[in-house]
Design a protein around this motif. Structure first.
Motif, PDB file in Angstrom:
ATOM      1  N   ALA A  20      26.084  77.989  -0.914  1.00 34.95           N
ATOM      2  CA  ALA A  20      25.699  76.951   0.045  1.00 34.95           C
ATOM      3  C   ALA A  20      26.556  75.703  -0.103  1.00 34.95           C
ATOM      4  CB  ALA A  20      24.224  76.597  -0.122  1.00 34.95           C
ATOM      5  N   GLN A  21      27.086  75.487  -1.287  1.00 39.64           N
ATOM      6  CA  GLN A  21      27.900  74.295  -1.521  1.00 39.64           C
ATOM      7  C   GLN A  21      29.372  74.521  -1.188  1.00 39.64           C
ATOM      8  OE1 GLN A  21      26.838  73.357  -5.566  1.00 39.64           O
ATOM      9  NE2 GLN A  21      25.037  72.212  -4.925  1.00 39.64           N
ATOM     10  N   ALA A  22      29.726  75.760  -0.878  1.00 39.26           N
ATOM     11  CA  ALA A  22      31.108  76.069  -0.517  1.00 39.26           C
ATOM     12  C   ALA A  22      31.445  75.467   0.845  1.00 39.26           C
ATOM     13  CB  ALA A  22      31.312  77.582  -0.492  1.00 39.26           C
ATOM     14  N   ALA A  23      32.694  75.157   1.037  1.00 36.79           N
ATOM     15  CA  ALA A  23      33.144  74.515   2.274  1.00 36.79           C
ATOM     16  C   ALA A  23      32.870  75.375   3.505  1.00 36.79           C
ATOM     17  CB  ALA A  23      34.633  74.197   2.177  1.00 36.79           C
ATOM     18  N   HIS A  24      32.861  76.687   3.355  1.00 32.68           N
ATOM     19  CA  HIS A  24      32.698  77.592   4.501  1.00 32.68           C
ATOM     20  C   HIS A  24      31.251  78.054   4.718  1.00 32.68           C
ATOM     21  CE1 HIS A  24      33.131  80.143   0.970  1.00 32.68           C
ATOM     22  NE2 HIS A  24      32.419  81.029   1.623  1.00 32.68           N
ATOM     23  N   SER A  25      30.303  77.490   3.997  1.00 35.57           N
ATOM     24  CA  SER A  25      28.921  77.965   4.131  1.00 35.57           C
ATOM     25  C   SER A  25      28.348  77.579   5.491  1.00 35.57           C
ATOM     26  CB  SER A  25      28.045  77.435   3.001  1.00 35.57           C
ATOM     27  OG  SER A  25      27.854  76.056   3.130  1.00 35.57           O
ATOM     28  N   ASP A  26      27.395  78.393   5.957  1.00 36.80           N
ATOM     29  CA  ASP A  26      26.780  78.143   7.260  1.00 36.80           C
ATOM     30  C   ASP A  26      25.406  77.497   7.083  1.00 36.80           C
ATOM     31  OD1 ASP A  26      25.087  80.191   6.454  1.00 36.80           O
ATOM     32  OD2 ASP A  26      25.976  81.674   7.762  1.00 36.80           O
ATOM     33  N   LEU A  27      24.818  77.077   8.188  1.00 38.24           N
ATOM     34  CA  LEU A  27      23.511  76.416   8.154  1.00 38.24           C
ATOM     35  C   LEU A  27      22.435  77.286   7.524  1.00 38.24           C
ATOM     36  CD1 LEU A  27      23.201  74.550  11.578  1.00 38.24           C
ATOM     37  CD2 LEU A  27      23.168  73.553   9.292  1.00 38.24           C
ATOM     38  N   ALA A  33      19.360  77.814   0.492  1.00 38.71           N
ATOM     39  CA  ALA A  33      19.574  77.141  -0.797  1.00 38.71           C
ATOM     40  C   ALA A  33      18.636  75.948  -0.955  1.00 38.71           C
ATOM     41  CB  ALA A  33      21.028  76.690  -0.912  1.00 38.71           C
ATOM     42  N   PHE A  34      18.461  75.193   0.117  1.00 41.78           N
ATOM     43  CA  PHE A  34      17.570  74.034   0.086  1.00 41.78           C
ATOM     44  C   PHE A  34      16.153  74.467  -0.265  1.00 41.78           C
ATOM     45  CE2 PHE A  34      14.870  70.900   2.365  1.00 41.78           C
ATOM     46  CZ  PHE A  34      15.288  69.748   1.719  1.00 41.78           C
ATOM     47  N   PHE A  35      15.663  75.527   0.386  1.00 40.41           N
ATOM     48  CA  PHE A  35      14.315  76.010   0.110  1.00 40.41           C
ATOM     49  C   PHE A  35      14.209  76.633  -1.276  1.00 40.41           C
ATOM     50  CE2 PHE A  35      13.496  76.190   4.885  1.00 40.41           C
ATOM     51  CZ  PHE A  35      12.838  74.975   4.869  1.00 40.41           C
ATOM     52  N   GLU A  36      15.283  77.221  -1.765  1.00 38.12           N
ATOM     53  CA  GLU A  36      15.289  77.742  -3.142  1.00 38.12           C
ATOM     54  C   GLU A  36      15.066  76.593  -4.134  1.00 38.12           C
ATOM     55  OE1 GLU A  36      15.619  80.787  -4.852  1.00 38.12           O
ATOM     56  OE2 GLU A  36      15.124  81.602  -2.875  1.00 38.12           O
TER      57      GLU A  36
END
Length: 170
Positions: A20-27, A33-36
């Motif tokens: 999720a922190q990678a430059a190419h991650s999607d919403l 990741a946020f909910f994790e």
């Protein structure tokens, strides 16, 4: 209620967080990741509660009572989102252990106000006070601007989520 050996909580899905922190991650990946991370809060407190001999529900209820002297079961249910029967059962166990006393409300005798006994206060210092200290220490690892930004961003997201889900038809 005695402390047993530490029980580790389920580790977060590090792969999800990292991706999720990678430059190419999607919403979708970022939302997962946020909910994790939010789920991780429950895992941390649940593991601590188990080490103290408490279920997650019992820990939540005891912690709420510690922070809200004179609360009622209805207020506990509203805050924790736990069923009334669960809250009632936990309160009865704590009362039978001498940790709580129930008093009729001055305004409505049907409503019982919940207070810690002297034994409950001792248990609070054993169980809840160290957690509060750890929470403050963890928060202090962030700079003031980071703390403010974290609170502001979570608030912004929660407001947007509440608005969008509130607008959905059931």
């Amino acid at each position: 209620m005695t402390h047993s050996q530490p029980t580790e909580f389920e580790p977060p899905r590090a792969d999800v967080i990292e991706h999720a922190q990678a430059a190419h991650s999607d919403l979708d990946t970022q939302l997962t990741a946020f909910f994790e991370e939010f789920r991780r809060i429950d895992l941390i407190y649940g593991a601590y509660g188990r080490r103290c001999g408490l279920s997650f529900s019992a820990y939540l209820i005891f912690d709420y009572i510690c922070e809200n002297d004179g609360t009622s079961q209805r207020e506990i249910c509203a805050y924790t989102l736990l069923p009334r029967q669960t809250v009632n059962n936990v309160i009865n166990v704590f009362a039978s252990q001498g940790l709580l006393r129930l008093e009729g409300s001055k305004h409505d005798k049907r409503v019982k106000r919940i207070h810690l006994t002297d034994e409950g206060e001792r248990y609070r210092h054993e169980v809840a006070t160290p957690v509060r200290k750890a929470e403050l220490q963890a928060m202090a690892t962030l700079e003031l601007d980071e703390r403010r930004a974290m609170i502001a961003y979570v608030d912004k997201f929660m407001n947007a989520l509440e608005q969008r889900i509130g607008g959905l038809e059931a």
